[in-house]
Design an enzyme around this catalytic site. Structure first.
Site, PDB file in Angstrom:
ATOM      1  N   HIS A 294     -17.687  18.414  11.736  1.00  0.00           N
ATOM      2  CA  HIS A 294     -18.832  18.102  10.888  1.00  0.00           C
ATOM      3  C   HIS A 294     -20.079  17.900  11.757  1.00  0.00           C
ATOM      4  CE1 HIS A 294     -15.746  16.562   7.776  1.00  0.00           C
ATOM      5  NE2 HIS A 294     -16.277  17.682   7.313  1.00  0.00           N
ATOM      6  N   TYR A 471     -17.663  13.479  15.106  1.00  0.00           N
ATOM      7  CA  TYR A 471     -16.400  13.021  15.698  1.00  0.00           C
ATOM      8  C   TYR A 471     -15.182  13.477  14.891  1.00  0.00           C
ATOM      9  CZ  TYR A 471     -20.071   9.708  17.125  1.00  0.00           C
ATOM     10  OH  TYR A 471     -21.257   9.140  17.525  1.00  0.00           O
ATOM     11  N   HIS A 472     -15.262  14.660  14.274  1.00  0.00           N
ATOM     12  CA  HIS A 472     -14.149  15.138  13.451  1.00  0.00           C
ATOM     13  C   HIS A 472     -13.633  16.508  13.893  1.00  0.00           C
ATOM     14  CE1 HIS A 472     -16.109  12.539  10.044  1.00  0.00           C
ATOM     15  NE2 HIS A 472     -15.438  11.794  10.916  1.00  0.00           N
ATOM     16  N   PRO A 473     -13.390  16.733  15.179  1.00  0.00           N
ATOM     17  CA  PRO A 473     -12.848  18.035  15.580  1.00  0.00           C
ATOM     18  C   PRO A 473     -11.423  18.217  15.071  1.00  0.00           C
ATOM     19  CG  PRO A 473     -12.792  16.511  17.435  1.00  0.00           C
ATOM     20  CD  PRO A 473     -13.539  15.825  16.331  1.00  0.00           C
TER      21      PRO A 473
END
Length: 534
Positions: A294, A471-473
């Site tokens: 994101h 922080y959403h890999p």
């Protein structure tokens, strides 16, 4: 030195902690969980407000992205946890699990049989220990504490009211019957303390004699005998060890660490491995590809007074907050900073559509590394928005065959024009929310973007200049059946035996929300797959 177990878990992040706890419930099974970072002893980890202090520093891997060619060629800070509990120990504690249709898409369109919402709902509920909600969509007895923020800041309340003034419905439960609307987030906290996966799952399980935890251990590679994984090689305290797995190696090193380890072990795109001088054990072109994240874009306003949490940057207020928390477990330290939130639509014509934008309201300014702030001595507020299901795809590749080197991380943000279009709408809506009466009475000046940002091209330039990771890999070793998939719906690596990938890298596509709850669900589901309890 060689040590043997039934299961060796590589990575004590959200999913790894779940697996360690669930698998060790059987006293006949020997489980070892290995973590590159240290123990979660830093006090910031356990204070809800501590999130703002941990987006850089020794509890992270110190990653930055490759230059982002669609985002002003910037190298963007890319926080990935390096500590027991992984992301659940340093994140903003927001508890959202995505839309039901995200999981139905996995099962019905992306080859992840058995992962539709009807299949995984029980794992969300099994993990959840909610102190407020119950019923068909909530669990109350799970290890992961979930609770309401005790006393949201006055500007967070004003944010929710401003959203309603703009036209969003009030929503007290983003994990309930409807996702859309605005409200105060629930957080992964219990009794005014963070409840990470390490706190909720791993630490109670460590009393079991059949569970071994090793911290400060860098895993170099998975060891194979023929096509079967039989253990891992790692360095601990300057010495090299082989830790044997008699049943399976379970990789839970996250969407960056997992593909790195796979490639170091000879599993991945054969040509890339050859370039690195690594012998190919299994040619899987999807390893490290399909990276999705994101791309969050912040707007920041300076306040007339000191109504936000920024006032606690002053020493006397900071001391008072500490005393309040120590004595009564109340006050600003019980806040996760990211108190308010919303799910909404980029298009005005959204009848029957699911939200494609998420908003995070921070009761402060400059709370995270790399985010613009307000003049020193002032107080501010921040509103972040992002495209929930981006079409851009990035990659993780090896920088070198040395396991001590960080990989090259290229999220390829804004590569798809539709991501830019939706992102710009998010900025415009954010600005409109700040201009509603309930927030406007607190705001002195909108600092970012300033009044010079007016045209579509201005907004696009702002998105490219200020956007960042949220922080959403995910998705770098995706589950499925096509040529780019890495694991099957049982999370077994294609073409190999004795190895599964059980973390966010196995997601076929990014879910429309924060990702920690979904990662914990993957750990719960994986534990049943491994134990044959489907």
């Amino acid at each position: 030195m060689t040590t043997g177990f039934d299961y060796v878990i590589v990575g004590a992040g959200s999913s790894g902690c779940v697996l360690a706890a669930r698998l060790s419930e059987n006293p006949a099974v020997r489980v070892c969980i290995i973590e590159a970072g240290g123990k979660d002893s830093h006090p910031y980890i356990h204070m809800p407000v501590g999130f703002a202090k941990m987006t850089t520093g020794p509890l992270t891997w110190g990653l930055v992205t490759a230059p982002q060619k669609h985002a002003d060629n910037r190298e963007i800070l890319y926080a990935q946890a390096k500590v027991l509990g992984g992301g659940s120990s340093i994140n903003a504690e927001v508890y959202t699990r995505g839309h039901e249709t995200d999981y139905d898409r996995w099962a019905n369109e992306e080859g992840a049989d058995g992962w539709a919402f009807k299949d995984v709902r029980k794992y969300f509920l099994r993990s959840e220990g909610n102190s407020m909600f119950s019923g068909r969509l909530h669990g109350t007895d799970g290890p992961l504490g979930v609770s309401n923020i005790p006393d949201p800041n006055v500007v967070s309340r004003a944010f929710v009211q401003s959203c309603q003034e703009y036209g969003l419905p009030y929503n007290p439960d983003f994990n309930g019957a409807k996702q859309e609307g605005a409200g105060i987030y629930q957080t992964t906290t219990r009794n005014a303390r963070r409840c990470s996966a390490a706190v909720g799952y791993l630490k109670p399980a460590l009393a079991r004699p059949n569970l071994t935890l090793i911290t400060g251990a860098l895993v170099h590679r998975v060891v194979f005998k023929g096509r079967r994984a039989v253990g891992v090689e790692c360095s601990v305290g300057g010495s090299l060890k082989v830790i044997n797995a008699d049943s399976e190696v379970l990789v839970t090193s996250g969407a960056i660490g997992t593909p790195k380890l796979m490639m170091l072990s000879g599993i991945g795109p054969a040509e890339h491995l050859r370039q690195q001088g690594i012998e190919t054990i299994q040619d899987l072109p999807g390893v490290g590809q399909n990276l999705q994240d994101h791309f969050g874009i912040d707007i920041v306003a300076e306040l007339k007074g000191h109504d936000s949490l920024d006032k606690y940057n002053k020493m006397h207020w900071m001391l008072w907050a500490g005393i309040q928390y120590m004595l009564f477990k109340t006050g600003p330290i019980t806040s996760n900073v990211v108190e308010g939130g919303a799910f909404w639509h980029s298009s005005g014509n959204h009848a029957g559509a699911i939200p494609d934008l998420q908003f995070h309201f921070l009761a402060g300014a400059g709370a995270e590394a790399g985010v613009p702030s307000v003049p020193k001595g002032s107080s501010g507020i921040t509103l972040n928005s992002y495209t929930l299901r981006p079409k851009s795809r990035g990659s993780v590749t090896l920088r070198s065959p040395d396991p001590r080197d960080n990989p090259v991380v290229d999220p390829n943000f804004l590569a798809d024009p539709d991501d830019l279009r939706v992102s710009v709408e998010g900025i415009k809506i954010s600005r409109e929310i700040f201009n509603q009466p309930s927030l406007r009475k607190f705001i002195k000046e909108l600092r970012f973007p300033d009044t010079n940002v007016r045209s579509q091209s201005d907004y696009e330039a702002y998105a490219r200049r200020y956007g960042r990771t949220s922080y959403h890999p995910t998705c770098t070793c995706k589950m499925g059946k096509d040529a780019m998939s890495v694991v099957d719906p049982q999370l077994r690596v294609h073409g190999l035996d004795g190895i599964r990938i059980c973390d966010s890298s196995a997601m076929p596509s990014l879910v429309g929300s924060n990702t920690n709850a979904a990662t914990i669900m993957i750990g719960e589901h994986a534990s049943d797959l491994i134990r044959g309890n489907r």
